[in-house]
Design an enzyme around this catalytic site. Structure first.
Site, PDB file in Angstrom:
ATOM      1  N   ARG A  46       2.614 -18.208 -35.144  1.00  0.00           N
ATOM      2  CA  ARG A  46       1.789 -18.508 -34.040  1.00  0.00           C
ATOM      3  C   ARG A  46       2.764 -18.827 -32.939  1.00  0.00           C
ATOM      4  NH1 ARG A  46       4.125 -22.723 -33.527  1.00  0.00           N
ATOM      5  NH2 ARG A  46       2.863 -23.449 -31.505  1.00  0.00           N
ATOM      6  N   GLY A  47       2.255 -19.278 -31.772  1.00  0.00           N
ATOM      7  CA  GLY A  47       3.145 -19.513 -30.507  1.00  0.00           C
ATOM      8  C   GLY A  47       3.178 -18.137 -29.748  1.00  0.00           C
ATOM      9  N   ALA A  48       2.846 -18.403 -28.466  1.00  0.00           N
ATOM     10  CA  ALA A  48       2.881 -17.154 -27.562  1.00  0.00           C
ATOM     11  C   ALA A  48       4.115 -16.196 -27.840  1.00  0.00           C
ATOM     12  CB  ALA A  48       2.692 -17.416 -26.199  1.00  0.00           C
ATOM     13  N   ARG A  89      -5.835 -12.575 -31.657  1.00  0.00           N
ATOM     14  CA  ARG A  89      -5.838 -13.918 -30.845  1.00  0.00           C
ATOM     15  C   ARG A  89      -6.084 -13.255 -29.419  1.00  0.00           C
ATOM     16  NH1 ARG A  89      -2.669 -18.701 -32.507  1.00  0.00           N
ATOM     17  NH2 ARG A  89      -4.404 -19.652 -31.821  1.00  0.00           N
ATOM     18  N   GLN A 194      -0.184 -28.730 -34.785  1.00  0.00           N
ATOM     19  CA  GLN A 194       1.197 -28.116 -34.808  1.00  0.00           C
ATOM     20  C   GLN A 194       2.186 -29.100 -34.311  1.00  0.00           C
ATOM     21  OE1 GLN A 194      -1.766 -26.969 -33.912  1.00  0.00           O
ATOM     22  NE2 GLN A 194      -2.040 -24.763 -33.550  1.00  0.00           N
ATOM     23  N   ASP A 235       0.088 -19.965 -22.992  1.00  0.00           N
ATOM     24  CA  ASP A 235      -0.201 -18.768 -23.569  1.00  0.00           C
ATOM     25  C   ASP A 235      -0.761 -17.785 -22.807  1.00  0.00           C
ATOM     26  OD1 ASP A 235      -0.939 -21.119 -25.775  1.00  0.00           O
ATOM     27  OD2 ASP A 235      -0.586 -19.338 -27.004  1.00  0.00           O
ATOM     28  N   ASN A 244      -3.127 -23.135 -22.344  1.00  0.00           N
ATOM     29  CA  ASN A 244      -2.387 -23.680 -23.449  1.00  0.00           C
ATOM     30  C   ASN A 244      -3.335 -24.412 -24.331  1.00  0.00           C
ATOM     31  OD1 ASN A 244       0.285 -23.841 -24.496  1.00  0.00           O
ATOM     32  ND2 ASN A 244       0.109 -25.982 -24.013  1.00  0.00           N
TER      33      ASN A 244
END
Ligand code: MRU
Length: 341
Positions: A46-48, A89, A194, A235, A244
Site C-alpha cells: 500500500r501507499g502511493a 485501487r 496505517q 495519492d 489522500n
C-alpha cells in the site's frame, strides 16, 4: 530490505506484508499476478509510491510468467494484466502510472525474451528511482521545517508507503539528518490504522520521537498549539485538489482555521494532468473494515456502512506541495508542472 523489490534468485516480487505490522515483519515472495492483485486489494502492499513499484513489478511478473508463444500474444496478456492491476485501487494514480510505464516499454520489445528483459529492467529502474526521488523530496522539504518543530502526519507516507525513505516521513528523516530536532504526532488513521500500525512503528525503528493520537483528537491537539506543521503524502494531485487518506481534508480545514502550514509531499508521478477533482473516483472499501477490528466484531452486522478510503483537499487549503523537482505554492500552473514531469 526495501518495502517492495524484485528477487533475481527467485524470479519473483518480494514485499513486506504491511497487514502484519507492527506484530511481525513478514516477507512475501510473490510469483503470481493474481496474488499480487490480492495483496494490493488487502493493503499488504500500500501507499502511493509503493503501489507504483507494485504495478511496475506486476507487469514485469506477468511477462516472466507468461506462456505466450508470440510477442503479440504476450503484449495482449500484459494489456489484460494491466487492466486488472490499474482497477485494483482506482484513486492512487501511481499504480496505473507504474503499470503503464512498464507496459509502454514492453511494447518496444521485438521478441518474447526482449519484452521480458525490457519489462523487468523498467520495473527495477522505477523502484530504484523511487528511492532517489524520495531522497530529493526529503531534501527539498527539510528546508521548510525548523529545529524543534512538531509535525503532525496522517496515515503512513513513510518508508513503508514507498520503496524506501518515504515522502512526508522522508522530509522528517532528511530534516533530522540535517541536525534538526523534529517530533512527530501520528494519527491512528481509522479504519485500517496505517498511522498506529505503520507510521508509529516505522518512526520508533529510527528513534524518531512520535506520539500517537486518535483521529478524533486532531481538533483538540491542534487548538492546544502543540502542532507547528502538518505534513501528509498524496495519492493523486489534480489542479484543484489533493487526494489522500480519508481524514486529510479535515486536517487541512483545521490547519487553515489555526493558521498552521499544510504541506503535501509527493513525487511528480502523483500529479494527474488530465482530471479535475470531480472526475476522480474515490475508492470505497469493504464495509467489513468498519464492522470488524481484526477478527473482532465491533459494530452490529446489520448497520449500513460508508467507507471511502480517500478524500479531496481543495488546493486553496494547501500551503505547498513538496516534490523532487522543487516546492510548489498554489495556485499551481499545471501547464508549467506538466513540463517538469
Ligand atoms: O490506503 P493506503 O494505506 O494505501 O493510503 C495511503 C495514503 O493515503 C498515503 O498517505 C499516500 O499513499 C501517500 S504515501 C507516500
Amino acid at each position: 530490505m526495501r518495502t517492495i523489490d524484485w528477487s533475481d534468485d527467485k524470479n519473483c516480487i518480494v514485499f513486506v506484508d504491511q497487514t502484519k505490522l507492527p506484530l511481525a515483519r513478514h516477507i512475501v515472495e510473490c510469483g503470481d499476478v493474481d496474488a499480487l492483485v490480492e495483496a494490493i486489494r488487502s493493503l499488504s502492499v500500500r501507499g502511493a509510491p509503493a503501489l507504483g513499484a507494485a504495478g511496475a513489478f506486476g507487469i514485469a511478473l506477468a511477462a516472466q510468467t507468461s506462456k505466450a508463444k508470440s510477442p503479440m500474444d504476450l503484449i495482449q496478456e500484459l494489456e489484460d494484466a494491466a487492466e486488472i492491476l490499474r482497477n485494483t485501487r482506482p484513486t492512487a494514480i501511481n499504480l496505473s502510472w507504474g503499470v503503464d510505464s512498464v507496459l509502454r516499454k514492453a511494447k518496444t520489445g521485438h521478441s518474447i525474451t526482449h519484452i521480458r528483459e525490457l519489462a523487468l529492467g523498467e520495473a527495477k529502474a522505477i523502484a530504484d528511482e523511487d528511492v532517489e526521488i524520495c531522497k530529493k523530496i526529503g531534501v527539498n522539504g527539510a528546508k521548510l521545517l525548523e529545529d524543534g518543530d512538531v509535525v503532525l502526519t496522517h496515515c503512513n507516507a513513510g518508508r513503508m508507503a514507498c520503496v524506501d525513505w518515504g515522502t512526508a516521513l522522508g522530509v522528517v528523516r532528511s530534516a533530522i539528518e540535517g541536525g534538526k530536532r523534529i517530533k512527530v504526532i501520528a494519527t491512528e488513521t481509522r479504519p485500517l490504522n496505517q498511522g498506529s500500525r505503520i507510521t508509529a512503528w516505522e518512526l520508533l525503528q529510527d528513534n524518531i520521537p512520535v506520539t500517537l493520537i486518535t483521529d478524533s483528537m486532531i481538533g483538540h491537539v491542534i487548538k492546544s498549539g502543540t502542532v507547528d506543521k502538518i505534513l501528509v503524502g498524496a495519492d493523486r494531485i489534480v489542479e484543484d485538489a489533493v487526494f489522500n487518506k480519508i481524514g486529510t481534508y479535515t486536517l487541512s480545514v483545521m490547519a487553515k482555521e489555526h493558521k498552521i502550514p499544510f504541506y503535501v509531499a509527493a513525487p511528480m508521478s502523483t500529479f494527474d494532468f488530465k482530471k479535475r477533482a470531480s472526475d476522480v473516483e474515490i475508492e470505497e472499501r469493504d464495509p467489513q473494515e468498519l464492522k470488524y477490528f481484526g477478527d473482532e466484531q465491533i459494530a452490529p452486522l446489520g448497520v449500513k456502512v460508508y467507507n471511502p478510503a480517500f478524500d479531496a483537499t481543495p488546493m486553496e487549503n494547501v500551503t505547498a506541495i513538496i516534490t523532487e523537482r522543487g516546492v510548489f505554492y498554489p495556485p499551481l500552473s499545471f501547464e508549467e508542472l506538466k513540463e517538469l514531469k
